[in-house]
Write an enzyme that holds these catalytic residues in place. Structure first.
Site, mmCIF file in Angstrom:
data_model
loop_
_atom_site.group_PDB
_atom_site.id
_atom_site.type_symbol
_atom_site.label_atom_id
_atom_site.label_comp_id
_atom_site.label_asym_id
_atom_site.label_seq_id
_atom_site.Cartn_x
_atom_site.Cartn_y
_atom_site.Cartn_z
ATOM 1 N N LYS A 54 -1.087 -15.443 2.638
ATOM 2 C CA LYS A 54 -1.057 -15.876 4.047
ATOM 3 C C LYS A 54 -2.361 -15.484 4.738
ATOM 4 C CE LYS A 54 0.905 -13.130 7.185
ATOM 5 N NZ LYS A 54 0.024 -12.741 8.312
ATOM 6 N N ASN A 55 -2.766 -14.223 4.550
ATOM 7 C CA ASN A 55 -3.905 -13.728 5.324
ATOM 8 C C ASN A 55 -5.240 -14.289 4.851
ATOM 9 O OD1 ASN A 55 -2.170 -12.409 6.975
ATOM 10 N ND2 ASN A 55 -2.393 -10.419 5.971
ATOM 11 N N ARG A 126 -2.293 -14.038 15.456
ATOM 12 C CA ARG A 126 -3.551 -13.285 15.537
ATOM 13 C C ARG A 126 -4.708 -14.113 14.997
ATOM 14 N NH1 ARG A 126 -5.712 -8.692 17.913
ATOM 15 N NH2 ARG A 126 -7.427 -7.875 16.652
ATOM 16 N N CYS A 150 1.954 -10.310 15.386
ATOM 17 C CA CYS A 150 2.909 -9.194 15.318
ATOM 18 C C CYS A 150 2.573 -8.155 16.394
ATOM 19 C CB CYS A 150 2.856 -8.535 13.955
ATOM 20 S SG CYS A 150 3.629 -9.509 12.675
ATOM 21 N N ARG A 155 -3.972 -4.062 19.488
ATOM 22 C CA ARG A 155 -4.775 -5.023 18.711
ATOM 23 C C ARG A 155 -5.880 -5.643 19.558
ATOM 24 N NH1 ARG A 155 -0.912 -8.477 14.818
ATOM 25 N NH2 ARG A 155 -2.695 -8.320 13.388
ATOM 26 N N PRO A 156 -6.798 -4.828 20.092
ATOM 27 C CA PRO A 156 -7.912 -5.370 20.885
ATOM 28 C C PRO A 156 -8.846 -6.228 20.036
ATOM 29 C CG PRO A 156 -8.285 -3.057 20.398
ATOM 30 C CD PRO A 156 -6.902 -3.372 19.917
ATOM 31 N N ASP A 158 -12.340 -6.137 20.767
ATOM 32 C CA ASP A 158 -13.679 -5.694 21.192
ATOM 33 C C ASP A 158 -14.691 -5.766 20.057
ATOM 34 O OD1 ASP A 158 -11.896 -3.623 20.216
ATOM 35 O OD2 ASP A 158 -13.564 -2.246 20.509
ATOM 36 N N LEU A 159 -14.252 -5.482 18.828
ATOM 37 C CA LEU A 159 -15.200 -5.483 17.702
ATOM 38 C C LEU A 159 -15.625 -6.900 17.334
ATOM 39 C CD1 LEU A 159 -13.604 -2.683 15.476
ATOM 40 C CD2 LEU A 159 -15.518 -2.497 17.100
ATOM 41 N N ASP A 347 0.476 -3.217 5.368
ATOM 42 C CA ASP A 347 1.444 -4.322 5.300
ATOM 43 C C ASP A 347 2.564 -4.078 4.311
ATOM 44 O OD1 ASP A 347 -1.002 -6.997 5.813
ATOM 45 O OD2 ASP A 347 -0.102 -5.530 7.159
ATOM 46 N N VAL A 369 -3.257 2.800 10.547
ATOM 47 C CA VAL A 369 -4.010 1.581 10.874
ATOM 48 C C VAL A 369 -3.588 0.994 12.227
ATOM 49 C CG1 VAL A 369 -4.528 -0.777 10.115
ATOM 50 C CG2 VAL A 369 -4.383 1.078 8.435
ATOM 51 N N ARG A 443 7.382 -16.510 9.315
ATOM 52 C CA ARG A 443 5.950 -16.588 9.656
ATOM 53 C C ARG A 443 5.096 -16.281 8.446
ATOM 54 N NH1 ARG A 443 4.183 -12.738 13.751
ATOM 55 N NH2 ARG A 443 2.233 -13.732 13.135
HETATM 56 C C1 EPZ Z 1 -5.281 -8.288 9.461
HETATM 57 O O1 EPZ Z 1 -5.006 -8.094 10.830
HETATM 58 C C2 EPZ Z 1 -4.012 -8.883 8.876
HETATM 59 N N1 EPZ Z 1 -3.731 -10.158 9.536
HETATM 60 C C3 EPZ Z 1 -2.850 -7.917 9.099
HETATM 61 O O2 EPZ Z 1 -1.708 -8.470 8.456
HETATM 62 C C4 EPZ Z 1 -3.193 -6.578 8.425
HETATM 63 O O3 EPZ Z 1 -2.156 -5.652 8.701
HETATM 64 C C5 EPZ Z 1 -4.515 -6.049 8.977
HETATM 65 O O4 EPZ Z 1 -5.554 -7.029 8.804
HETATM 66 C C6 EPZ Z 1 -4.959 -4.764 8.287
HETATM 67 O O5 EPZ Z 1 -5.067 -4.986 6.920
HETATM 68 C C7 EPZ Z 1 -4.434 -11.266 9.170
HETATM 69 O O6 EPZ Z 1 -5.306 -11.219 8.323
HETATM 70 C C8 EPZ Z 1 -4.055 -12.534 9.863
HETATM 71 P P1 EPZ Z 1 -7.651 -5.262 11.852
HETATM 72 P P2 EPZ Z 1 -6.221 -7.720 11.847
HETATM 73 O O7 EPZ Z 1 -8.567 -5.978 12.769
HETATM 74 O O8 EPZ Z 1 -7.442 -8.448 11.446
HETATM 75 C C9 EPZ Z 1 -8.099 -2.213 15.424
HETATM 76 C C10 EPZ Z 1 0.548 -9.091 8.240
HETATM 77 O O9 EPZ Z 1 1.618 -8.465 8.305
HETATM 78 N N2 EPZ Z 1 -9.085 -3.142 16.015
HETATM 79 O O10 EPZ Z 1 -8.155 -4.757 10.550
HETATM 80 O O11 EPZ Z 1 -5.711 -7.891 13.225
HETATM 81 C C11 EPZ Z 1 -6.695 -2.766 15.499
HETATM 82 O O12 EPZ Z 1 -6.124 -2.563 16.772
HETATM 83 C C12 EPZ Z 1 -0.546 -8.815 9.252
HETATM 84 O O13 EPZ Z 1 0.277 -9.953 7.381
HETATM 85 C C13 EPZ Z 1 -9.790 -2.776 17.164
HETATM 86 O O14 EPZ Z 1 -9.615 -1.686 17.668
HETATM 87 O O15 EPZ Z 1 -6.383 -6.161 11.536
HETATM 88 C C14 EPZ Z 1 -5.976 -2.008 14.413
HETATM 89 O O16 EPZ Z 1 -5.547 -0.760 14.928
HETATM 90 C C15 EPZ Z 1 -0.171 -7.740 10.269
HETATM 91 N N3 EPZ Z 1 -10.682 -3.645 17.702
HETATM 92 C C16 EPZ Z 1 -7.070 -1.801 13.363
HETATM 93 O O17 EPZ Z 1 -8.316 -2.054 14.026
HETATM 94 C C17 EPZ Z 1 -10.896 -4.890 17.163
HETATM 95 O O18 EPZ Z 1 -11.741 -5.639 17.700
HETATM 96 C C18 EPZ Z 1 -6.953 -2.751 12.174
HETATM 97 O O19 EPZ Z 1 -6.972 -4.066 12.675
HETATM 98 C C19 EPZ Z 1 -10.168 -5.262 15.998
HETATM 99 C C20 EPZ Z 1 -9.273 -4.367 15.443
#
Ligand code: EPZ
Length: 467
Positions: A54-55, A126, A150, A155-156, A158-159, A347, A369, A443
């Protein structure tokens, strides 16, 4: 449109730009709720086919917007609520997305001209936000609503924004939309950026944007998840020049144009890990393929520590056995701390928590995470699990070898992986378990109950009264 200098305070002020929680952004799931009714205490057996990731599929679908000529032919895109929503996001900017025979999804983004995708659809998932990078890199501007997905933390984004700014973009937040413009209203220019956290989405956004920036870009502390490497492989097949994917440093040489290609999505390691947990929690033996065993080492190690036997069959299959003859009738508890890849995947945290409620001995799960990914704790406790929550750590009381830890009840899925964990718990519990709100599961899991039925689980889908 404000100038760059006047934007900076705003961006700095919004250093943590958060997704909206307004109703318009709440994931719009079907009005008729469905539930899964499970009669637990049965073992399962046989072979389960694992779907495409999916991802990876969601990121690659966003990546198709980078292709200004030709069509993309994708194999292995799972049929999910989220991939259907992503296809609607692409159509809302003018892409043609069609399913063809043989499970091929064709995307033609050559006529894309809209740079403001449908906000309602972006608000559902997302990954909808992942179209920001390709659109601003290709067209010099994009306006994208804050994403949904989810509710497992703030889930900001900013990055994502800072990464695009490193490529010369200027961004502002206006009416809950992120508006990004290329340098001088044109495209992006090569630049370097260090991620303060190895965010998967921010890495993928930077990668897609830099693929079409003018010059060379370097991203350090990049996410190393297999899905990130799969996206790089796809973009390179479309003519991009991305080096280092799968490591923490990416070097990307921008190309003026990318073109369509054929591509097959890699197997879903999280679906595979979920079925591995299903075998363990029901004390069964199943095989699963296709998988990439090296993507499942964390789960394999934990199940082996618990007393299961995990065997690789050829290059793309695994067998997981937790039958009494192998385990002596009980599984030992183990501890987990979730981390960015190659650490233990967040996950699979919920699914392992369900399993640990049936293991002998107590255990600790630390979720590092996401800051709010424990909704399944209160639901598992409704089934008799002994779990104490302290911040982002769950302390799971073990079970006595002579009794089944869980008994049936009525629980509710709050998110995708937590929902799957509740189904696994229901399969182990004595009696009947009803898992509500399974649109969350739909989903991210393709034909979930169908696959479990084929393994011998007693599970059926029922509709709830209209909500
Ligand atoms: C991806 O989400 C996956 N979703 C998530 O899978 C997965 O849990 C996650 O990566 C971690 O492996 C998709 O690929 C669609 P992150 P993502 O940005 O990209 C913080 C599932 O169940 N962060 O790595 O949103 C954030 O808040 C889903 O299949 C910032 O602070 O994950 C989190 O605490 C759920 N600022 C951490 O980083 C930002 O700009 C990891 O988020 C971006 C993220």
């Amino acid at each position: 449109m404000a100038t760059t200098s006047s934007l900076l305070p705003l961006i700095r002020l919004q250093s943590k730009i958060y997704p909206s929680t307004s109703p318009s952004h709440r994931a719009s799931l079907p009005s008729i709720e469905h539930k899964l009714v499970i009669s637990g205490g049965r073992s399962i057996s046989g072979h389960v086919a694992i779907s495409g990731s999916k991802n990876s599929a969601l990121a690659v679908l966003a990546g198709t917007l980078c292709c200004s000529s030709g069509t993309v032919a994708l194999r292995g895109v799972p049929e999910l609520l989220d991939t259907r929503t992503m296809a609607e996001v692409l159509r809302s900017v003018g892409a043609r997305v069609e399913a063809e025979d043989g499970g091929v999804l064709v995307v033609d983004a050559s006529n894309v001209w809209v740079t403001e995708p449908c906000s309602e659809k972006i608000g559902r998932i997302r990954a909808g936000f992942f179209v920001l990078g390709p659109l601003v890199a290709r067209f010099g501007k994009a306006e994208v609503a804050m994403p949904g997905g989810c509710r497992i933390g703030l889930r900001p984004v900013d990055l994502y924004i800072k990464g695009l700014e490193a490529l010369g973009a200027v961004a502002e937040l206006r009416e809950e939309k992120v508006c990004v413009y290329g340098a001088n209203g044109k495209g992006l220019v090569g630049g370097s950026f260090h991620l303060t956290y190895p965010s998967v989405g921010a890495t993928e956004t930077f990668m897609m944007a830099a693929s079409m920036a003018d010059g060379v870009s370097v991203l350090t502390n990049a996410a190393m998840e297999p899905e990130v490497a799969d996206l790089a492989k796809f973009l390179n097949a479309c003519g991009a020049c991305i080096e280092g994917a799968g490591t923490s440093t990416l070097v990307i040489t921008g190309r003026k144009k990318l073109y369509g290609a054929e591509f097959t999505i890699l197997p879903d390691r999280i679906e595979a890990g979920t079925f591995m947990a299903a075998a363990a929690i029901t004390r069964s033996c199943i095989s699963l393929s296709p998988v990439i065993p090296s993507h499942l080492t964390q789960m394999t190690e934990k199940l082996t520590e618990a007393g299961c036997k995990v065997t690789q069959i050829g290059s793309s299959a695994l067998e997981v056995s937790a039958v009494p003859e192998v385990t002596g009738g009980k599984l030992q508890a183990f501890n987990i701390k979730t981390l960015p890849y190659p650490g233990f995947p967040t996950d699979l945290q919920a699914q392992c928590m369900a399993l640990l409620t049936t293991c002998v001995g107590s255990s600790i799960i630390e979720e590092s995470v996401f800051e709010n990914r424990m909704h399944h704790v209160k639901e598992l406790k409704k089934l008799g699990a002994e779990i104490k929550l302290s911040g982002n750590s769950a302390f799971i009381g073990g079970t006595k070898p002579e009794r089944i830890a869980l008994s049936g009840g009525r629980v509710r899925a709050a998110d995708l992986r937590g929902g799957a964990a509740l189904v696994l718990a229901g399969m182990a519990a004595s009696g009947i378990t009803e898992v509500e709100n399974i649109a969350q599961i739909d989903r991210g899991y393709e034909r979930f109950e169908e696959k479990l039925l084929s393994l011998g689980a007693d599970i059926r889908r029922e509709s709830e009264a209209a909500v």
